[in-house]
Design a protein around this motif. Structure first.
Motif, PDB file in Angstrom:
ATOM      1  N   VAL A  17       0.818  -1.207   0.000  1.00 30.78           N
ATOM      2  CA  VAL A  17       0.000   0.000   0.000  1.00 30.78           C
ATOM      3  C   VAL A  17       0.846   1.250   0.000  1.00 30.78           C
ATOM      4  CG1 VAL A  17      -1.656   1.324   1.348  1.00 30.78           C
ATOM      5  CG2 VAL A  17      -1.867  -1.135   1.206  1.00 30.78           C
ATOM      6  N   ALA A  18       1.869   1.254   0.814  1.00 32.11           N
ATOM      7  CA  ALA A  18       2.562   2.493   1.083  1.00 32.11           C
ATOM      8  C   ALA A  18       3.866   2.571   0.331  1.00 32.11           C
ATOM      9  CB  ALA A  18       2.803   2.610   2.568  1.00 32.11           C
TER      10      ALA A  18
ATOM     11  N   VAL B 191      -6.255   6.692  -0.494  1.00 34.76           N
ATOM     12  CA  VAL B 191      -6.078   5.256  -0.756  1.00 34.76           C
ATOM     13  C   VAL B 191      -6.154   4.481   0.557  1.00 34.76           C
ATOM     14  CG1 VAL B 191      -4.453   3.502  -1.578  1.00 34.76           C
ATOM     15  CG2 VAL B 191      -4.731   5.637  -2.852  1.00 34.76           C
ATOM     16  N   ILE B 192      -5.440   4.957   1.569  1.00 35.08           N
ATOM     17  CA  ILE B 192      -5.465   4.283   2.870  1.00 35.08           C
ATOM     18  C   ILE B 192      -6.874   4.332   3.456  1.00 35.08           C
ATOM     19  CG2 ILE B 192      -4.567   4.343   5.228  1.00 35.08           C
ATOM     20  CD1 ILE B 192      -1.927   5.434   4.005  1.00 35.08           C
ATOM     21  N   ALA B 193      -7.531   5.481   3.356  1.00 37.10           N
ATOM     22  CA  ALA B 193      -8.891   5.621   3.882  1.00 37.10           C
ATOM     23  C   ALA B 193      -9.844   4.661   3.186  1.00 37.10           C
ATOM     24  CB  ALA B 193      -9.372   7.059   3.710  1.00 37.10           C
TER      25      ALA B 193
ATOM     26  N   LYS C 155     -14.326   7.758   3.913  1.00 33.19           N
ATOM     27  CA  LYS C 155     -14.003   8.858   3.005  1.00 33.19           C
ATOM     28  C   LYS C 155     -13.437   9.971   3.891  1.00 33.19           C
ATOM     29  CE  LYS C 155     -16.128  11.852  -0.484  1.00 33.19           C
ATOM     30  NZ  LYS C 155     -14.910  12.116  -1.149  1.00 33.19           N
ATOM     31  N   PRO C 156     -12.144  10.301   3.733  1.00 35.42           N
ATOM     32  CA  PRO C 156     -11.507  11.233   4.666  1.00 35.42           C
ATOM     33  C   PRO C 156     -11.864  12.694   4.408  1.00 35.42           C
ATOM     34  CG  PRO C 156      -9.968  10.676   2.955  1.00 35.42           C
ATOM     35  CD  PRO C 156     -11.211   9.844   2.704  1.00 35.42           C
TER      36      PRO C 156
ATOM     37  N   TYR D 129     -10.392   8.295  13.384  1.00 37.60           N
ATOM     38  CA  TYR D 129      -8.949   8.121  13.302  1.00 37.60           C
ATOM     39  C   TYR D 129      -8.356   9.066  12.276  1.00 37.60           C
ATOM     40  CZ  TYR D 129     -10.440   4.951   9.529  1.00 37.60           C
ATOM     41  OH  TYR D 129     -11.025   4.408   8.411  1.00 37.60           O
ATOM     42  N   LEU D 130      -7.053   9.311  12.425  1.00 41.65           N
ATOM     43  CA  LEU D 130      -6.322  10.192  11.524  1.00 41.65           C
ATOM     44  C   LEU D 130      -5.384   9.373  10.654  1.00 41.65           C
ATOM     45  CD1 LEU D 130      -5.256  13.145  13.844  1.00 41.65           C
ATOM     46  CD2 LEU D 130      -6.893  13.226  11.987  1.00 41.65           C
ATOM     47  N   ILE D 131      -5.288   9.764   9.416  1.00 43.17           N
ATOM     48  CA  ILE D 131      -4.329   9.176   8.477  1.00 43.17           C
ATOM     49  C   ILE D 131      -3.413  10.316   8.048  1.00 43.17           C
ATOM     50  CG2 ILE D 131      -4.008   8.077   6.231  1.00 43.17           C
ATOM     51  CD1 ILE D 131      -6.940   7.031   6.578  1.00 43.17           C
TER      52      ILE D 131
END
Length: 167
Positions: A63-64, A70-72, A78-79, A100-102
């Motif tokens: 992923v990273a 993308v992470i959300a 939906k961030p 939570y925070l991304i």
């Protein structure tokens, strides 16, 4: 001949770039107490950002480094983007179960600086390659780890501890 001000990589004068970087870092650190749980004083600081030890998640593959969106999406939200800066992007996810925070970073060094600043507050974080997920309920980080990969890191707070009163 008057001297020209030094310029950074992106063409800004260095003091301006430092102010912007400092403001973005301060804003992200100021939000930490709101989204992380307090940690016990005896908990150890675990700071392992060695990319060779960051695992890829079975569901997501590699992923990273990834975007907040993308992470959300992989975690089912939906961030709402809260910080958009050269040094980091941060999105807030709000679901029925958890908030939570991304946070994503363009360079690994910015992620490490963020973690160093967050160590003052303590808490658990899911840390990947140039991204961090923080949550009020740290037990959810293991569920996110199954989808995103990364490692769960425990940071010990450096502030004063609450002592029982003598009365």
């Amino acid at each position: 001949m008057p001297q020209q001000p030094q310029r950074g990589r992106i063409g800004r004068t260095l003091p301006t770039a430092r102010l912007i970087r400092g403001a973005a870092l301060a804003a992200s650190v100021a939000v930490l107490p709101l989204v992380t749980a307090c940690s016990a004083a005896e908990e150890e600081v675990v700071m392992n950002s060695d990319p060779s030890k960051i695992s890829a998640a079975p569901e997501a593959g590699v992923v990273a480094p990834a975007k907040v969106e993308v992470i959300a999406d992989l975690t089912g939200c939906k961030p709402t983007i809260r910080i958009e800066a050269d040094e980091l992007r941060q999105g807030l996810c709000h679901t029925e179960k958890i908030d939570y925070l991304i946070t994503t970073f363009p360079e690994e060094e910015y992620k490490q600086a963020w973690l160093d600043s967050a160590a003052v507050y303590g808490g658990k974080y899911l840390v990947g390659s140039r991204w961090i997920v923080s949550a009020k309920e740290p037990e959810m980080l293991e569920q996110f780890r199954a989808k995103l990969g990364g490692t769960v890191q425990q940071l010990r707070g450096m502030g004063p501890t609450v002592a029982p009163s003598a009365s």
